[in-house]
Design an enzyme around this catalytic site. Structure first.
Site, PDB file in Angstrom:
ATOM      1  N   ASP A 185      48.858  36.618  39.142  1.00 41.48           N
ATOM      2  CA  ASP A 185      48.080  37.934  39.403  1.00 41.48           C
ATOM      3  C   ASP A 185      47.323  38.122  39.536  1.00 41.48           C
ATOM      4  O   ASP A 185      46.834  37.885  39.799  1.00 41.48           O
ATOM      5  CB  ASP A 185      48.661  38.071  37.094  1.00 41.48           C
ATOM      6  CG  ASP A 185      48.304  39.528  37.366  1.00 41.48           C
ATOM      7  OD1 ASP A 185      49.183  40.527  37.660  1.00 41.48           O
ATOM      8  OD2 ASP A 185      47.323  40.274  36.482  1.00 41.48           O
ATOM      9  N   SER A 186      47.551  39.814  39.872  1.00 41.75           N
ATOM     10  CA  SER A 186      46.107  40.191  40.506  1.00 41.75           C
ATOM     11  C   SER A 186      45.174  39.969  39.490  1.00 41.75           C
ATOM     12  O   SER A 186      44.227  40.686  39.790  1.00 41.75           O
ATOM     13  CB  SER A 186      46.202  42.298  40.658  1.00 41.75           C
ATOM     14  OG  SER A 186      46.584  42.027  39.278  1.00 41.75           O
ATOM     15  N   CYS A 208      53.558  38.649  37.514  1.00 44.45           N
ATOM     16  CA  CYS A 208      52.822  40.496  38.364  1.00 44.45           C
ATOM     17  C   CYS A 208      54.067  41.114  38.505  1.00 44.45           C
ATOM     18  O   CYS A 208      54.651  40.743  39.524  1.00 44.45           O
ATOM     19  CB  CYS A 208      51.611  40.564  39.498  1.00 44.45           C
ATOM     20  SG  CYS A 208      50.924  42.113  40.053  1.00 44.45           S
ATOM     21  N   GLU A 242      42.417  45.571  31.014  1.00 45.01           N
ATOM     22  CA  GLU A 242      41.452  44.725  31.705  1.00 45.01           C
ATOM     23  C   GLU A 242      39.785  44.954  31.338  1.00 45.01           C
ATOM     24  O   GLU A 242      38.507  43.733  31.567  1.00 45.01           O
ATOM     25  CB  GLU A 242      41.224  45.082  32.963  1.00 45.01           C
ATOM     26  CG  GLU A 242      41.819  44.307  33.992  1.00 45.01           C
ATOM     27  CD  GLU A 242      42.382  42.879  35.094  1.00 45.01           C
ATOM     28  OE1 GLU A 242      40.775  42.562  35.104  1.00 45.01           O
ATOM     29  OE2 GLU A 242      42.832  42.114  34.851  1.00 45.01           O
ATOM     30  N   CYS A 259      54.591  45.496  33.287  1.00 48.75           N
ATOM     31  CA  CYS A 259      53.279  45.252  33.800  1.00 48.75           C
ATOM     32  C   CYS A 259      52.801  44.382  33.147  1.00 48.75           C
ATOM     33  O   CYS A 259      52.583  44.808  31.351  1.00 48.75           O
ATOM     34  CB  CYS A 259      52.219  46.480  34.361  1.00 48.75           C
ATOM     35  SG  CYS A 259      50.788  46.247  34.700  1.00 48.75           S
ATOM     36  N   HIS A 270      50.028  42.853  32.209  1.00 51.68           N
ATOM     37  CA  HIS A 270      48.690  43.792  31.986  1.00 51.68           C
ATOM     38  C   HIS A 270      48.799  44.609  30.082  1.00 51.68           C
ATOM     39  O   HIS A 270      48.412  44.345  29.221  1.00 51.68           O
ATOM     40  CB  HIS A 270      47.648  44.899  32.318  1.00 51.68           C
ATOM     41  CG  HIS A 270      46.895  43.815  33.494  1.00 51.68           C
ATOM     42  ND1 HIS A 270      47.632  43.796  34.413  1.00 51.68           N
ATOM     43  CD2 HIS A 270      45.481  43.827  33.493  1.00 51.68           C
ATOM     44  CE1 HIS A 270      46.346  42.783  34.877  1.00 51.68           C
ATOM     45  NE2 HIS A 270      45.578  43.427  34.442  1.00 51.68           N
TER      46      HIS A 270
HETATM   47  N1  DGL Z   1      49.660  42.820  36.167  1.00 53.92           N
HETATM   48  C1  DGL Z   1      50.166  43.322  37.308  1.00 53.92           C
HETATM   49  C2  DGL Z   1      51.476  43.818  36.965  1.00 53.92           C
HETATM   50  O1  DGL Z   1      51.987  43.619  36.672  1.00 53.92           O
HETATM   51  C3  DGL Z   1      49.422  44.873  37.977  1.00 53.92           C
HETATM   52  C4  DGL Z   1      48.241  45.113  37.523  1.00 53.92           C
HETATM   53  C5  DGL Z   1      47.265  45.686  38.646  1.00 53.92           C
HETATM   54  O2  DGL Z   1      47.172  46.937  38.922  1.00 53.92           O
HETATM   55  O3  DGL Z   1      47.273  44.755  39.671  1.00 53.92           O
HETATM   56  O4  DGL Z   1      52.068  45.015  37.435  1.00 53.92           O
END
Ligand code: DGL
Length: 275
Positions: free
Chosen positions: A13-14, A76, A156, A192, A194
Site C-alpha cells: 500500500d502507499s 491499495c 494516517e 480506500c 485507509h
Molecule cells: N490506501 C490507498 C487506497 O486504498 C490510498 C491512500 C493514498 O492516497 O495514498 O487508495
C-alpha cells in the site's frame, strides 16, 4: 512447487491503509506468512497522476519480488485502479490480487436498491473502475462516487473519531445522502484501504439505512480462493509470521500502524527500505 508454497504473500500500500487488508488476510489464513510494504515516503498516491502511480507501484512490486513472494495483494485501491493490468503483465505468472473487484462484489451482494456510493481517493474515482466493476456485476446498478482526499491524512494521523472527523464526513457526504429514499444510496463502499479506520464515525454520519462495506474480508476470500486454485496454500498447521517494511520513518509507521493492526507494533519490527 512445494518450496513455493512456503513463500509469504506480499502486500503493498502507499502507507498504513493496507494493514486493514493484512488484518483480514491474517484472520482468514492464519498459517500464511505475510510480507508488507508501505510506501510512506511517497504517500499519498491518491492525488497523483496515473503515470506516477504506475511508476511507484512497479517500484514497490519490484522490491517485494526481490524478497520473494508467492502472490501479490495490491492492498491499495489507488494502485489497483490505476496499475493492476500493468502489474499483472509485468509480474506474470505471479498471481496478483487487487481490492476493487472483491469490494464491488461485496457491495452488489448487500445492496437492496442497487444504488451504491463509492468513496475513495481522487485517482481511484477518476479511474471509474468501481463503477465499471459494479455495473458489470449488476447491470441495473446506479453508482455515485465521491473523492474524500482528506480521510487519508486523518487515518494516517490516527484520527478516527471526534468532531473533526465528523465535520469532514459531513463536508464530503451530506449532499449525497440528503436525498429522498428513492434517490439515496443504501450501500457505501470504503474504496480506500485507509477508510476502515474511520468506519465507526462514517457509519454514524451516513445513518443506519446505509450499509458500509469494507472490501477487506472479501479480498481475503479472493486471496484464499486464488491460492487454492493455484495450489499455493501454505501448511495450515503453522502459525504465520509477519514482516513489515516502510520507505520512511519506522517510528511513525510503528505508532500509527499499531492503530491499524489493533496491536502494538514496535519500531524494531519495521524495516526501513529504499525502492
Ligand atoms: N490506501 C490507498 C487506497 O486504498 C490510498 C491512500 C493514498 O492516497 O495514498 O487508495
Amino acid at each position: 512447487m512445494q518450496e513455493h508454497t512456503r513463500l509469504p504473500i506480499g502486500l503493498f500500500d502507499s502507507g498504513m491503509g493496507g494493514l486493514t487488508v493484512l488484518n483480514a488476510i491474517a484472520q482468514r489464513l492464519p498459517w500464511e506468512d505475510l510480507l508488507y510494504l508501505g510506501d510512506t515516503a511517497r504517500l499519498p498516491y491518491g492525488t497523483k497522476g496515473r503515470e506516477t502511480i504506475i511508476r511507484y507501484t512497479l517500484l514497490a512490486a519490484k522490491k517485494l519480488v526481490e524478497r520473494g513472494m508467492k502472490m501479490l495483494v495490491v492492498a491499495c485501491n489507488t494502485a489497483t485502479a490505476n496499475a493492476l493490468p500493468v502489474l499483472r503483465k509485468e509480474l506474470s505468472p505471479l498471481p496478483v490480487v487487487g481490492v476493487v473487484e472483491p469490494g464491488a462484489q461485496a457491495a452488489v451482494t448487500v445492496s437492496r436498491n442497487g444504488h451504491i456510493l463509492v468513496i475513495a481517493t481522487e485517482a481511484t474515482i477518476k479511474s471509474a473502475v468501481y463503477e465499471q466493476a459494479i455495473v458489470r456485476l449488476r447491470p441495473s446498478a446506479l453508482c455515485s462516487a465521491k473523492a474524500c482526499t482528506l480521510f487519508v491524512a486523518m487515518a494516517e494521523e490516527g484520527l478516527m473519531q471526534g468532531h473533526i472527523v465528523e465535520a469532514m464526513a459531513h463536508y464530503y457526504l451530506d449532499d449525497l445522502l440528503c436525498k429522498g429514499p428513492d434517490e439515496k444510496p443504501d450501500t457505501m463502499i470504503l474504496g480506500c484501504t485507509h477508510f476502515p479506520l474511520l468506519k465507526q464515525t462514517l457509519a454514524e454520519v451516513v445513518g443506519p439505512d446505509v450499509t458500509v462495506v469494507d472490501p477487506a474480508s472479501n479480498v481475503a476470500l479472493a486471496v484464499h480462493r486464488e491460492l487454492e486454485v493455484m495450489g499455493l496454500l501454505g501448511d495450515t498447521s503453522l502459525k504465520g509470521k509477519y514482516h513489515f517494511m516502510t520507505t520512511d520513518n519506522q517510528e511513525r509507521f510503528a505508532r500509527t500502524g499499531s492503530l491499524f493492526l489493533g496491536r502494538e507494533l514496535r519500531p524494531e519490527e519495521v524495516e526501513l527500505v529504499d525502492l
